[in-house]
Design a protein around this motif. Sequence first.
Motif, PDB file in Angstrom:
ATOM      1  N   ALA A  47     -29.371  82.156  32.322  1.00  0.00           N
ATOM      2  CA  ALA A  47     -28.877  81.117  31.421  1.00  0.00           C
ATOM      3  C   ALA A  47     -30.001  80.396  30.692  1.00  0.00           C
ATOM      4  CB  ALA A  47     -28.042  80.104  32.206  1.00  0.00           C
ATOM      5  N   ALA A  48     -31.229  80.552  31.165  1.00  0.00           N
ATOM      6  CA  ALA A  48     -32.368  79.842  30.583  1.00  0.00           C
ATOM      7  C   ALA A  48     -33.231  80.790  29.755  1.00  0.00           C
ATOM      8  CB  ALA A  48     -33.208  79.202  31.678  1.00  0.00           C
ATOM      9  N   VAL A  49     -33.928  80.222  28.771  1.00  0.00           N
ATOM     10  CA  VAL A  49     -34.838  80.969  27.906  1.00  0.00           C
ATOM     11  C   VAL A  49     -36.264  80.522  28.213  1.00  0.00           C
ATOM     12  CG1 VAL A  49     -35.508  81.480  25.524  1.00  0.00           C
ATOM     13  CG2 VAL A  49     -33.093  81.136  26.097  1.00  0.00           C
ATOM     14  N   LEU A  50     -37.123  81.456  28.601  1.00  0.00           N
ATOM     15  CA  LEU A  50     -38.516  81.139  28.897  1.00  0.00           C
ATOM     16  C   LEU A  50     -39.272  80.900  27.597  1.00  0.00           C
ATOM     17  CD1 LEU A  50     -40.764  80.924  31.067  1.00  0.00           C
ATOM     18  CD2 LEU A  50     -41.207  83.364  30.663  1.00  0.00           C
ATOM     19  N   LEU A  51     -39.952  79.741  27.519  1.00  0.00           N
ATOM     20  CA  LEU A  51     -40.663  79.373  26.299  1.00  0.00           C
ATOM     21  C   LEU A  51     -42.177  79.371  26.453  1.00  0.00           C
ATOM     22  CD1 LEU A  51     -38.424  76.388  25.133  1.00  0.00           C
ATOM     23  CD2 LEU A  51     -38.277  78.789  24.429  1.00  0.00           C
ATOM     24  N   ALA A  52     -42.667  79.182  27.680  1.00  0.00           N
ATOM     25  CA  ALA A  52     -44.121  79.137  27.885  1.00  0.00           C
ATOM     26  C   ALA A  52     -44.442  79.491  29.323  1.00  0.00           C
ATOM     27  CB  ALA A  52     -44.682  77.758  27.541  1.00  0.00           C
ATOM     28  N   SER A  53     -45.657  80.034  29.508  1.00  0.00           N
ATOM     29  CA  SER A  53     -46.087  80.501  30.822  1.00  0.00           C
ATOM     30  C   SER A  53     -47.581  80.247  30.973  1.00  0.00           C
ATOM     31  CB  SER A  53     -45.779  81.994  30.964  1.00  0.00           C
ATOM     32  OG  SER A  53     -46.117  82.471  32.236  1.00  0.00           O
ATOM     33  N   SER A  54     -48.070  80.390  32.196  1.00  0.00           N
ATOM     34  CA  SER A  54     -49.509  80.341  32.449  1.00  0.00           C
ATOM     35  C   SER A  54     -49.845  81.365  33.518  1.00  0.00           C
ATOM     36  CB  SER A  54     -49.944  78.939  32.892  1.00  0.00           C
ATOM     37  OG  SER A  54     -49.508  78.668  34.215  1.00  0.00           O
ATOM     38  N   PRO A  55     -51.104  81.751  33.649  1.00  0.00           N
ATOM     39  CA  PRO A  55     -51.458  82.775  34.644  1.00  0.00           C
ATOM     40  C   PRO A  55     -51.082  82.392  36.069  1.00  0.00           C
ATOM     41  CG  PRO A  55     -53.249  82.484  33.078  1.00  0.00           C
ATOM     42  CD  PRO A  55     -52.265  81.388  32.800  1.00  0.00           C
ATOM     43  N   THR A  56     -51.112  81.103  36.379  1.00  0.00           N
ATOM     44  CA  THR A  56     -50.837  80.683  37.750  1.00  0.00           C
ATOM     45  C   THR A  56     -49.416  80.185  37.972  1.00  0.00           C
ATOM     46  OG1 THR A  56     -51.821  78.562  37.133  1.00  0.00           O
ATOM     47  CG2 THR A  56     -53.224  80.131  38.341  1.00  0.00           C
ATOM     48  N   CYS A  57     -48.634  80.071  36.905  1.00  0.00           N
ATOM     49  CA  CYS A  57     -47.256  79.589  37.017  1.00  0.00           C
ATOM     50  C   CYS A  57     -46.432  80.210  35.891  1.00  0.00           C
ATOM     51  CB  CYS A  57     -47.214  78.066  36.942  1.00  0.00           C
ATOM     52  SG  CYS A  57     -45.578  77.355  37.192  1.00  0.00           S
ATOM     53  N   PRO A  58     -45.617  81.211  36.201  1.00  0.00           N
ATOM     54  CA  PRO A  58     -44.920  81.959  35.142  1.00  0.00           C
ATOM     55  C   PRO A  58     -43.957  81.116  34.305  1.00  0.00           C
ATOM     56  CG  PRO A  58     -44.884  83.183  37.215  1.00  0.00           C
ATOM     57  CD  PRO A  58     -45.415  81.822  37.528  1.00  0.00           C
ATOM     58  N   VAL A  59     -43.364  80.085  34.902  1.00  0.00           N
ATOM     59  CA  VAL A  59     -42.396  79.261  34.163  1.00  0.00           C
ATOM     60  C   VAL A  59     -43.010  77.888  33.897  1.00  0.00           C
ATOM     61  CG1 VAL A  59     -40.080  78.261  34.121  1.00  0.00           C
ATOM     62  CG2 VAL A  59     -40.461  80.477  35.236  1.00  0.00           C
ATOM     63  N   GLN A  60     -43.589  77.735  32.718  1.00  0.00           N
ATOM     64  CA  GLN A  60     -44.168  76.449  32.326  1.00  0.00           C
ATOM     65  C   GLN A  60     -43.243  75.651  31.405  1.00  0.00           C
ATOM     66  OE1 GLN A  60     -46.718  74.658  33.148  1.00  0.00           O
ATOM     67  NE2 GLN A  60     -48.102  76.032  34.253  1.00  0.00           N
ATOM     68  N   MET A  61     -42.317  76.323  30.755  1.00  0.00           N
ATOM     69  CA  MET A  61     -41.390  75.625  29.864  1.00  0.00           C
ATOM     70  C   MET A  61     -40.192  76.537  29.626  1.00  0.00           C
ATOM     71  SD  MET A  61     -42.160  74.198  26.004  1.00  0.00           S
ATOM     72  CE  MET A  61     -40.880  73.480  24.961  1.00  0.00           C
ATOM     73  N   PHE A  62     -38.993  75.937  29.652  1.00  0.00           N
ATOM     74  CA  PHE A  62     -37.798  76.729  29.355  1.00  0.00           C
ATOM     75  C   PHE A  62     -36.750  75.858  28.677  1.00  0.00           C
ATOM     76  CE2 PHE A  62     -37.037  75.074  33.633  1.00  0.00           C
ATOM     77  CZ  PHE A  62     -35.698  74.728  33.640  1.00  0.00           C
ATOM     78  N   ARG A  63     -35.746  76.521  28.135  1.00  0.00           N
ATOM     79  CA  ARG A  63     -34.662  75.837  27.423  1.00  0.00           C
ATOM     80  C   ARG A  63     -33.322  76.365  27.923  1.00  0.00           C
ATOM     81  NH1 ARG A  63     -34.978  78.115  22.556  1.00  0.00           N
ATOM     82  NH2 ARG A  63     -33.035  79.269  22.859  1.00  0.00           N
ATOM     83  N   VAL A  64     -32.348  75.486  27.952  1.00  0.00           N
ATOM     84  CA  VAL A  64     -30.970  75.861  28.251  1.00  0.00           C
ATOM     85  C   VAL A  64     -30.120  75.424  27.067  1.00  0.00           C
ATOM     86  CG1 VAL A  64     -29.025  75.606  29.837  1.00  0.00           C
ATOM     87  CG2 VAL A  64     -31.371  75.544  30.709  1.00  0.00           C
TER      88      VAL A  64
END
Length: 251
Positions: free
Chosen positions: A170-187
């Motif tokens: 249900a969520a859209v991944l908007l940003a990531s980092s090497p140490t944390c795959p989910v840095q920002m998302f949208r619903v």
Amino acid sequence: MMWTDLPGDRPFVLLATRAEDLPADEEYALFLRYTGLPPERLHRIRLERDPMPALDLDDVAGIMVGGSPFNASDPLEKKSSVQQRVEAEMAALLDEVVARDVPFLGACYGVGTLGTHLDATIDGTFAEPISVVEVTLTDDGRSDPLAAGLPDRFSAFVGHKEAITALPQAAVLLASSPTCPVQMFRVGRNVYATQFHPELDIDGIVTRIHAYAGYGYFAAEELQSTLAAVRRAPVTAPSRMLRTFVERYAR
């Protein structure tokens, strides 16, 4: 700089949960600074102190959530009565926010609250020490209105004991980092959460390092190295998101 020509007259709401007055007041000041809102257009509700009042979502322009010492993934027996109340209040609010696609931006604790609402997997797998990390926008992130003006890669402040391991469909991944795959998302179209802190500047994160030195984010002997870690790269881009959020949703 505060806006003098802000459209509409509906306030934004900042939901806060910091019990310590110094970082709590500084957090509010930072949200004011980087949104450009005057105090009368950004109403702060300190949930760690008082129950959440009734919010008529038709009367607000949008909701923002600050960071928190609360961890959504902690077992129930470790959660205080205050944390349990706040989580229940946030869950009820998010039922309506997500269903109606009300403008929402949760910073750090927003991942815990919104992620829990979505039944995402939240645990300590991708916890990050207090530091500066490089965040990269995904293809969806580069085309998202809230990321307008952000570079494809930018430095951001982080520091969290839990994160989303598996993002629901249900969520859209908007940003990531090497140490944390989910840095920002949208619903939906208007509901956002970031793992990094878009509201922080260097003075703000130094205040929090000292205020939360005994909260398990780092060992006592790591204070100086933690202070050095947040100075390893300048952080200027993320705060643009707050002004963009207000510009997009003021009414």
